[in-house]
Motif scaffolding. Structure first.
Motif, mmCIF file in Angstrom:
data_model
loop_
_atom_site.group_PDB
_atom_site.id
_atom_site.type_symbol
_atom_site.label_atom_id
_atom_site.label_comp_id
_atom_site.label_asym_id
_atom_site.label_seq_id
_atom_site.Cartn_x
_atom_site.Cartn_y
_atom_site.Cartn_z
ATOM 1 N N THR A 1 0.827 -1.204 0.000
ATOM 2 C CA THR A 1 0.000 0.000 0.000
ATOM 3 C C THR A 1 0.866 1.261 0.000
ATOM 4 O OG1 THR A 1 -0.198 -0.225 2.424
ATOM 5 C CG2 THR A 1 -2.033 -1.013 1.091
ATOM 6 N N HIS A 2 2.036 1.181 0.655
ATOM 7 C CA HIS A 2 2.970 2.308 0.612
ATOM 8 C C HIS A 2 3.466 2.517 -0.818
ATOM 9 C CE1 HIS A 2 6.696 4.373 2.597
ATOM 10 N NE2 HIS A 2 5.939 5.198 1.913
ATOM 11 N N TYR B 1 -1.179 2.195 4.784
ATOM 12 C CA TYR B 1 0.156 1.617 4.994
ATOM 13 C C TYR B 1 0.534 1.622 6.466
ATOM 14 C CZ TYR B 1 5.011 3.250 5.829
ATOM 15 O OH TYR B 1 6.246 3.537 6.364
ATOM 16 N N PHE C 1 -3.941 5.768 0.850
ATOM 17 C CA PHE C 1 -3.031 4.625 0.831
ATOM 18 C C PHE C 1 -1.874 4.809 1.813
ATOM 19 C CE2 PHE C 1 -4.736 3.715 -3.564
ATOM 20 C CZ PHE C 1 -5.373 2.543 -3.193
ATOM 21 N N LEU C 2 -1.435 6.056 2.006
ATOM 22 C CA LEU C 2 -0.402 6.308 3.013
ATOM 23 C C LEU C 2 -0.913 5.957 4.411
ATOM 24 C CD1 LEU C 2 1.456 9.673 2.225
ATOM 25 C CD2 LEU C 2 2.423 7.382 2.359
ATOM 26 N N THR D 1 -5.193 12.702 -5.442
ATOM 27 C CA THR D 1 -4.569 13.187 -4.209
ATOM 28 C C THR D 1 -5.202 12.513 -3.000
ATOM 29 O OG1 THR D 1 -4.111 15.336 -5.229
ATOM 30 C CG2 THR D 1 -4.030 15.222 -2.822
ATOM 31 N N VAL E 1 0.492 6.118 -7.218
ATOM 32 C CA VAL E 1 -0.643 7.005 -7.465
ATOM 33 C C VAL E 1 -0.163 8.451 -7.598
ATOM 34 C CG1 VAL E 1 -2.703 8.022 -6.393
ATOM 35 C CG2 VAL E 1 -2.397 5.551 -6.402
ATOM 36 N N SER F 1 0.741 4.027 -2.917
ATOM 37 C CA SER F 1 0.556 5.461 -2.701
ATOM 38 C C SER F 1 1.540 6.273 -3.539
ATOM 39 C CB SER F 1 0.717 5.804 -1.213
ATOM 40 O OG SER F 1 2.072 5.710 -0.804
ATOM 41 N N TYR G 1 -4.125 10.804 10.670
ATOM 42 C CA TYR G 1 -4.963 10.578 9.494
ATOM 43 C C TYR G 1 -6.446 10.474 9.838
ATOM 44 C CZ TYR G 1 -0.840 9.441 6.675
ATOM 45 O OH TYR G 1 0.352 9.486 6.001
ATOM 46 N N GLN H 1 -6.656 9.579 -2.929
ATOM 47 C CA GLN H 1 -6.238 8.180 -2.900
ATOM 48 C C GLN H 1 -4.802 8.053 -2.413
ATOM 49 O OE1 GLN H 1 -7.000 6.785 -6.866
ATOM 50 N NE2 GLN H 1 -9.229 6.958 -6.642
ATOM 51 N N TYR H 2 -3.953 8.995 -2.787
ATOM 52 C CA TYR H 2 -2.564 8.987 -2.332
ATOM 53 C C TYR H 2 -2.494 9.037 -0.804
ATOM 54 C CZ TYR H 2 1.790 11.215 -0.852
ATOM 55 O OH TYR H 2 2.942 11.541 -0.178
ATOM 56 N N VAL H 3 -3.207 9.993 -0.209
ATOM 57 C CA VAL H 3 -3.193 10.134 1.246
ATOM 58 C C VAL H 3 -3.854 8.930 1.908
ATOM 59 C CG1 VAL H 3 -3.901 11.571 3.197
ATOM 60 C CG2 VAL H 3 -3.180 12.651 1.067
#
Length: 204
Positions: free
Chosen positions: A11-12, A160, A156-157, A150, A18, A15, A194, A152-154
């Protein structure tokens, strides 16, 4: 290695993919905090000082190289790419991230597992990673508009870090001498940051 660690790594990696997709496909870094990306580049460079001195496995080595190269590539694009850098939200990305660097390094000098150069930089990278997302979260809050990539990026972070918490719990229960308390506490703090984002992400 266990299923939670693997899921966390994937997942990292997802991210980062993405984020790279957003930058290279749209030629835009709008909504992305350059300061957060610079902090992540520092995190990986500090954490993987052992890249050329210790060999754990091919998987471990490849992942270290991928994280270092990708983080530097993102910073390079946001700073120097002629099209991408023009879309950078400089007015919104005003978090004073150098305070995070200084505080993390000071904490690493006080709280570490061994007083060696490598261990201090490892602890520094752990503390810094825990708060590296703050400039990004502040930017998103100020902009009031999060595009899909953006978001989805956050997401997935955050996922992770969630998987890594499960990884630490699993290792604590199955390994008699698991003592990475610095990573565990910092990971919980990072995941907590988060919480607000996840709430609004799922509401949307």
């Amino acid at each position: 290695m266990n299923i939670f660690r693997l899921a966390g790594d994937m997942t990292h990696l997802l991210s980062i993919l993405v984020l790279l997709l957003k930058i290279y496909a749209t030629k835009s870094c709008s909504g992305i905090s350059r300061k957060t990306q610079e902090l992540y580049a520092i995190v990986f460079l500090a954490r993987y000082l052992d890249l050329f001195t210790e060999f754990i496995s091919l998987y471990n080595t490849v992942m270290k190289i991928v994280f270092i190269v990708s983080s530097l590539a993102i910073v390079y694009c946001m700073r120097l790419h002629p099209l991408v850098r023009r879309t950078y939200d400089r007015e919104l990305d005003t978090f004073r991230h150098y305070f995070l660097i200084g505080a993390s390094f000071f904490l690493a000098l006080i709280l570490h597992e061994k007083f060696t150069l490598q261990e201090i930089f490892w602890a520094f990278s752990i503390y810094l990673e825990a708060v590296a997302i703050l400039p990004q979260l502040v930017l998103l809050q100020r902009s009031g508009n999060v595009d899909n990539l953006t978001g989805q990026y956050v997401f997935f972070l955050g996922a992770y870090r969630g998987f890594y918490i499960l990884n630490w719990i699993y290792r604590y229960l199955t390994e008699p001498r698991f003592t990475r308390w610095i990573a565990c506490v910092s990971g919980v703090v990072q995941t907590a940051l988060y919480a607000d984002f996840f709430y609004y992400y799922f509401i949307r």
